[in-house]
Structure formats: structure tokens, C-alpha cells
Enzyme design. Structure first.
Site, short mmCIF file in Angstrom:
data_model
loop_
_atom_site.label_atom_id
_atom_site.label_comp_id
_atom_site.label_asym_id
_atom_site.label_seq_id
_atom_site.Cartn_x
_atom_site.Cartn_y
_atom_site.Cartn_z
N HIS A 379 6.27 -2.31 1.39
CA HIS A 379 5.76 -3.73 1.09
C HIS A 379 6.86 -4.18 0.02
O HIS A 379 7.33 -5.25 -0.18
CB HIS A 379 4.32 -3.64 0.88
CG HIS A 379 3.81 -4.69 -0.12
ND1 HIS A 379 3.88 -6.06 0.21
CD2 HIS A 379 3.48 -4.98 -1.32
CE1 HIS A 379 3.41 -6.89 -0.61
NE2 HIS A 379 3.03 -6.33 -1.82
N PHE A 380 6.97 -3.23 -1.16
CA PHE A 380 7.56 -3.91 -2.30
C PHE A 380 9.00 -3.96 -2.20
O PHE A 380 9.67 -4.60 -2.98
CB PHE A 380 7.02 -3.49 -3.38
CG PHE A 380 7.26 -1.98 -3.85
CD1 PHE A 380 8.32 -1.53 -4.11
CD2 PHE A 380 6.04 -1.17 -4.03
CE1 PHE A 380 8.55 -0.10 -4.45
CE2 PHE A 380 6.34 0.13 -4.38
CZ PHE A 380 7.46 0.66 -4.71
N ARG A 442 3.50 8.31 -0.77
CA ARG A 442 4.60 8.06 -1.46
C ARG A 442 4.54 9.01 -2.64
O ARG A 442 3.74 9.65 -2.92
CB ARG A 442 4.26 6.63 -1.96
CG ARG A 442 3.06 6.26 -2.80
CD ARG A 442 2.85 4.91 -3.12
NE ARG A 442 3.75 4.39 -4.19
CZ ARG A 442 3.25 3.49 -4.83
NH1 ARG A 442 2.20 2.86 -4.86
NH2 ARG A 442 4.14 2.90 -5.98
N ARG A 443 5.65 8.77 -3.46
CA ARG A 443 5.58 9.27 -4.74
C ARG A 443 5.23 10.90 -4.61
O ARG A 443 4.83 11.35 -5.42
CB ARG A 443 4.70 8.87 -5.81
CG ARG A 443 4.85 7.40 -6.02
CD ARG A 443 3.92 6.78 -7.01
NE ARG A 443 4.31 5.84 -7.89
CZ ARG A 443 4.05 5.08 -8.79
NH1 ARG A 443 2.68 5.45 -8.67
NH2 ARG A 443 4.35 4.01 -9.36
#
Ligand code: HAS
Ligand code: CU
Length: 557
Positions: A379-380, A442-443
Site C-alpha cells: 500500500h504505502f 512485514r518487518r
């Protein structure tokens, strides 16, 4: 006369902001490439799994905070000066905020880079969202605090310019570009006050050892109160360009000045009372508050949908001025061979895709599926990584000649660059979306040792998705280098004198005379925005601090 001749001091500040922004872009971009290659599994030895978090923090802080916000300052400093035709009140003051921001950014970067050097024992691998319980070296928090204070003073600089102009123009409407700058800064003051308090009252004293504990949920809430509106601090400079410069590049004029004002007023009102949509999965905040945040978020789609309408209508008008006919025929008459135009429109297309993925995030129940997966970076990277970043790059092709007095060099390269970015981010974001739906977190420093056996993607497999992300990152970094090349070549070897970019912006088809006066009543919108914030956050924050601001809430049962 060119901007650089009329306002040499303001042009110098704009150039300085560009220089810092560009440096952050290159280092932050390199970190992104390293991470994506590490994640492919093939180049996993580039960094260790521990260094991964440092690199990820550097990538986020340098790109999402330093590159974007210095880019905003460059653009807005030029925008107020140009649209008001008014110099800054005190030149030293511009260098004061620039200096504070620069020193702050350098301090935070040093703290982060410490994590890669074995000789020093400080680090800041707390990710760009930096809330507790992750703890960084005090240098990191002190740097961020200076940086934020610098942005506040930058806003003061632009408000002063506006007040000075108002003294001689008591009845005139606020010029549109200045209106956009002031609205963005009002939103920013309301939003960033909580992150400043989070840093100065909790995180900095905690990392200095002055207080022993902090309440993670309270500091997360203070972060996300700011963490949603900050995304509009990245987006609104892009909107500023789409509304004021893109119509001209398309060969036409802005469709409606009043609609543009309505959009920015809606951002003042609605950007902040939505932060809980980042905390749908946090225990300790009742569902009711989350539901209110979700509803507000859905209202917040409105200004972007209005933007889609107004910007596309303006582009269509331009296409028709250039001879386009028929329902869609105007599309082919647009100046696709101009890097500045193509970059902004390609950003807009990706922004639409990113916006739709934002709607998915914002649904409370659907969010449980995508939260903390690679879907969110998908998304980002379309939003801040393309809508904001690529628009800023494209905008600088148009702006640099005005603030340096040099002709843009290597126009062919400047044209290939945004298309390459577009293709690169297509690979990157599409693979991230699919991997997120397959449950890839994520991450997380997962490379090959993580087999993903429990994930069953509908199509393809996780290895192939990670390779596509790697490919996307390589294309994006190549595009970044092309951008760097064009900017440096223009700046240092561009021919002096004739500046082809004409800095004037034609009036809107429907001008400010059609905008109700109340739209320019910024005091009213500020007051209403504060009321909405109190309604959305008051009771929830009271619940968090009622047992003392340093005491964590009850553990979930
Ligand atoms: Fe977001 C997470 C919801 C917008 C950035 N977002 C993030 C994070 C980042 C981010 C960085 O509700 C991760 C934070 C973290 O690290 O945890 N976001 C939204 C919604 C919107 C939205 C509803 N986000 C942005 C923007 C960002 C950004 C803008 C950066 C610039 N986001 C969320 C949610 C989460 C989230 C949840 C939490 C997820 C989780 O679980 O962690 C809306 O503002 C989007 C509205 C946009 C549209 C698109 C309109 C289309 C237009 C196209 C115009 C076309 C043109 C070209 C100009 C509805 C305007 C056409 C040309 C032709 C010729 C045809
Ligand atoms: Cu958000």
C-alpha cells in the site's frame, strides 16, 4: 524575470532543501535495495538479520521523514513566495528552521547508522514508527525533536509571508498555492504536537534513564494520532503540484479553484481523528473508538475522490486544448513525452491503486487479514513511495530550472525515469500485495530459512514473489540514479541564462470568485478540527491515562 533573479534568497533556501532531500533519497533508496535483495534469499548475506532492522529504520526515516519533508519545504518555500509575490520577513529565520531540521536529521541518522558499526555502542533500530517498547539512543529522539521544531518554524515563516501580504491586500482571496500551504501547516501543527509530546515527555526521558517505564499503549496511541496525518504531510505537496502545476503541463487550466479549497479544508478537518485505524488490533482500546475512526476514515476518502475528479477534468481540458477530441481521444494528445507531466500522471494512476488498497486497510474486519503483512508496505510504496515521491521528482524537473537559473539537461533521461519507476513499483507493490495475502509478515528478517510451508498463495509461490520484489527494487533504484544524474547535471553543468520553464500558472477555469468566502476562514476550520479531535480521542486517551500515564494498562485476558 525568473524566480531566481526576483527572489535569490528564497531560491537559495529552496535549493538547500532540495540538496538535503536528494541526499536522503539516495542513502534511503540504497537501504531499500539492500533490504529487498536480502529478502530474495539469494543475496541474504549482504546484511545480517540484526542489521536488517537498522537498514529498515534508515530506509523509513530517511525516505518517509527526511526526503519527503525537505522536499515539502523546498516546494512550499517556493510556492508561498511565488504565489504571494512576497519575500520572507527575515532571511535568517529561514536558515534557522533549515538548520534545526538539518541538525536534527543528521543526529537521527548518526544514531541509526551506529547500528551498523561495531566500534560504537549506540543504535536506533526502532523503525520509522519508533514507539515503545523498542528503545533508541537519546541522540535519535533528540534529533527527531529538533527536526519537528524546525518544521514548525518553517510554517511560521510561511504564515509571516502571508500576514505581510495580507497587510497590503486586505480584501483579496488567499492565492491558491498559499492556501494549500497554510492548510497543510494547520493540519501539521494539530497532528505533530502529540509526537513532540511523546518524544519529549516519554521516549527521551526514558532512553536517558530519567524515567524507568513508559506505557506502550499510550505512546503507540500518541504516535498513531500523528502517524495517520503525517501521510498527508507527504501527500499534500503532491496535491499542491497536481492542482497548480499539472493542469498547466497538460496544456490547460485548473478545472475548479473552489473544489481545490474544499479538498484542503476537508484534510484540515478529517486527517487527525482517524489514527485508531492503525490500532485495530491493539488490545486495550475499545471497539467503539475504533469504529468511529473507521467511519471517519471512510469520510476521508472524499477529498481524494474529489481530487481524482478535479485533476482528471483539468487534464482532459488540457488534452482538448492541444487538439484532442472524442470521449477518450484527448488522452493521446497529452504531452506524454515530457518527464514532468508523465511523472505526475503516472503517480496519479498508482495513487488510485494505492488508495483502493487503503480502503481495504481501513475496513476494521478486513484489516485483520492484512495487518502486519507485506500487504501494508505494498500500500504505502504506491502512496508515499510513488504518489508523493515520483510527483516530487517530476515536479523538480519543472522547478529546478526556476530556482537554479539553469536549463534542464538530459530531457530524454528525465523522460525514461518516471516510466521506469512506474514499472519497478508495479513489480514491487503487486508482489507485496500478493505476498501479504499469502500471510508473509512485514518487518521480519526472513530470508531463505523461512519456508512458508503454511502459506498457500492462490497463484504463484512465495519465492517468485520475493524475486519480483527484488526486481522491482532494482528497477526503482536504477530510476533513482537516473533522477540523480539529471538533477546533478542540470544543477552543476546546465547552461545559464535562458530558463525555459515559465513559472507562471494560468488562472483556474472556475476561479476563487466562485468559492464561498467561508472557505478562507482558516480560524474556523482549525477550531472545528480541534473539536473533532477531542471527540475522537478525548475519552479514549482519558481511559489510557486514568491509572497514571506511566502505568501500562491491564494485560489482555
Ligand atoms: Fe495509508 C497504513 C488507510 C492514504 C501511507 N498508509 C499506511 C502506512 C503508510 C501509509 C506509510 O486504514 C503504514 C504505516 C505503518 O508503517 O504501519 N491510507 C489509508 C486510507 C487512505 C490512505 C483510507 N496512506 C495514504 C497515503 C499515504 C499512506 C496518501 C502516504 C502518502 N493506511 C490506511 C490504513 C493503514 C494504512 C488503515 C493501516 C494498515 C495496517 O493494518 O497497518 C486514503 O487517504 C486513500 C484515498 C485515496 C483514494 C484514491 C483516489 C484516486 C485519485 C487518482 C487521481 C488520478 C490522477 C491521474 C491524478 C481514494 C486521486 C489520472 C490521469 C489520467 C490521464 C487518467
Ligand atoms: Cu492511516
Amino acid at each position: 524575470m525568473a524566480f531566481v533573479d526576483d527572489y535569490p534568497a528564497e531560491a537559495r533556501v529552496t535549493r538547500a532543501c532540495y540538496a538535503v532531500s536528494l541526499t536522503a533519497l539516495v542513502i534511503g533508496g540504497l537501504f531499500g535495495l539492500i533490504q529487498a535483495l536480502h529478502r530474495t534469499g539469494i543475496y541474504r548475506d549482504l546484511i545480517t538479520s540484526v542489521e536488517y532492522y537498522t537498514v529498515l529504520t534508515g530506509h523509513g526515516v530517511l525516505l518517509a521523514l527526511v526526503f519527503t519533508i525537505f522536499g515539502l519545504c523546498a516546494l512550499y518555500h517556493w510556492g508561498t513566495t511565488r504565489s504571494l509575490d512576497q519575500p520572507v520577513r527575515y532571511r535568517w529565520f529561514s536558515w534557522l528552521w533549515f538548520g534545526l531540521m538539518l541538525v536534527g536529521a543528521v543526529m537521527a541518522t548518526i544514531a541509526i547508522l551506529g547500528g551498523l558499526l561495531s566500534e560504537v555502542d549506540f543504535s536506533a533500530a526502532v523503525l520509522y514508527t519508533f514507539y515503545a517498547p523498542l528503545e533508541a539512543h537519546p541522540l535519535f529522539y533528540a534529533g527527531l525533536a529538533l527536526f519537528v521544531v524546525g518544521t514548525w518554524l518553517a510554517g511560521v515563516d510561511w504564515f509571516w509571508q502571508y500576514f505581510d501580504w495580507r497587510d497590503d491586500n486586505s480584501d483579496a482571496r488567499i492565492p491558491l498555492q498559499t492556501f494549500m500551504v497554510l492548510a497543510t501547516m494547520i493540519m501539521w501543527y494539530i497532528a505533530s504536537v502529540s509526537v513532540a509530546a511523546e518524544i519529549l515527555v516519554f521516549l527521551l526521558p526514558w532512553s536517558l534513564g530519567i524515567i524507568d517505564v513508559v506505557d506502550p499503549l499510550l505512546t503507540r496511541t500518541m504516535f498513531w494520532y500523528f502517524g495517520h496525518p503525517v501521510v498527508y504531510f507527504w501527500l499534500l505537496p503532491a496535491y499542491f503540484l497536481w492542482y497548480s502545476v499539472l493542469p498547466k503541463l497538460s496544456g490547460g487550466r485548473l478545472f475548479s479553484d473552489p473544489l481545490a479549497r474544499v479538498v484542503f479544508v476537508l484534510f484540515i478537518l478529517l486527517s487527525t481523528p482517524v489514527g485508531f485505524h492503525h490500532q485495530f488490533l491493539d488490545p486495550g482500546i475499545s471497539e467503539g473508538f475504533k469504529f468511529i475512526a473507521m467511519t471517519n476514515t471512510m469520510f476521508l476518502l472524499l477529498p481524494s475522490l474529489l481530487t481524482a475528479f478535479t485533476v482528471i477534468a483539468s487534464i482532459e481540458h488540457g488534452g482538448r486544448q492541444l487538439g484532442g477530441e472524442g470521449y477518450l481521444g484527448w488522452l493521446t494528445d497529452l504531452p506524454w513525452g515530457d518527464g514532468a507531466f508523465a511523472g505526475m500522471v503516472l503517480s496519479g494512476l498508482m495513487f488510485a491503486a494505492g488508495g483502493f488498497s487503503g480502503m481495504v486497510n481501513a475496513g476494521m474486519n478486513v484489516n485483520y487479514l492484512v495487518h502486519n503483512t507485506l500487504w501494508v508496505p505494498g500500500h504505502f510504496h504506491l502512496m508515499v513511495g510513488t504518489a508523493s515521491a515520483l510527483t516530487m521528482m517530476a515536479g523538480s524537473y519543472w522547478l529546478l530550472p526556476q530556482v537554479t537559473g539553469k536549463r534542464l539537461r538530459f530531457r530524454g533521461v528525465a523522460l525514461v525515469q518516471p516510466y521506469l519507476w512506474f514499472v519497478g513499483v508495479t513489480f514491487l507493490a503487486n508482489a507485496m500485495f500478493r505476498a501479504g495475502l499469502a500471510g508473509v509478515p512485514r518487518r521480519t528478517a526472513v530470508a531463505t530459512e523461512y519456508r512458508f510451508v503454511e502459506f498457500q498463495p492462490v497463484l504463484g509461490d512465495v519465492t517468485e514473489m520475493r524475486l519480483q520484489m527484488g526486481l522491482g527494487a532494482v528497477l526503482l533504484f536504477t530510476s533513482l540514479l537516473l533522477y540523480l544524474f539529471v538533477v546533478l547535471a542540470t544543477w552543476f553543468t546546465g547552461r545559464d541564462g535562458s530558463i525555459e520553464a515559465d513559472g507562471t500558472i494560468p488562472p483556474a477555469l472556475s476561479g476563487p470568485e466562485h468559492a464561498p468566502e467561508i472557505l478562507d476562514n482558516l480560524k474556523l476550520w482549525t477550531a472545528l478540527a480541534i473539536v473533532l479531535v477531542v471527540l475522537a480521542y478525548g475519552a479514549a486517551v482519558y481511559g489510557l491515562v486514568a491509572n497514571g500515564p506511566l502505568v501500562p494498562g491491564l494485560p489482555p485476558v
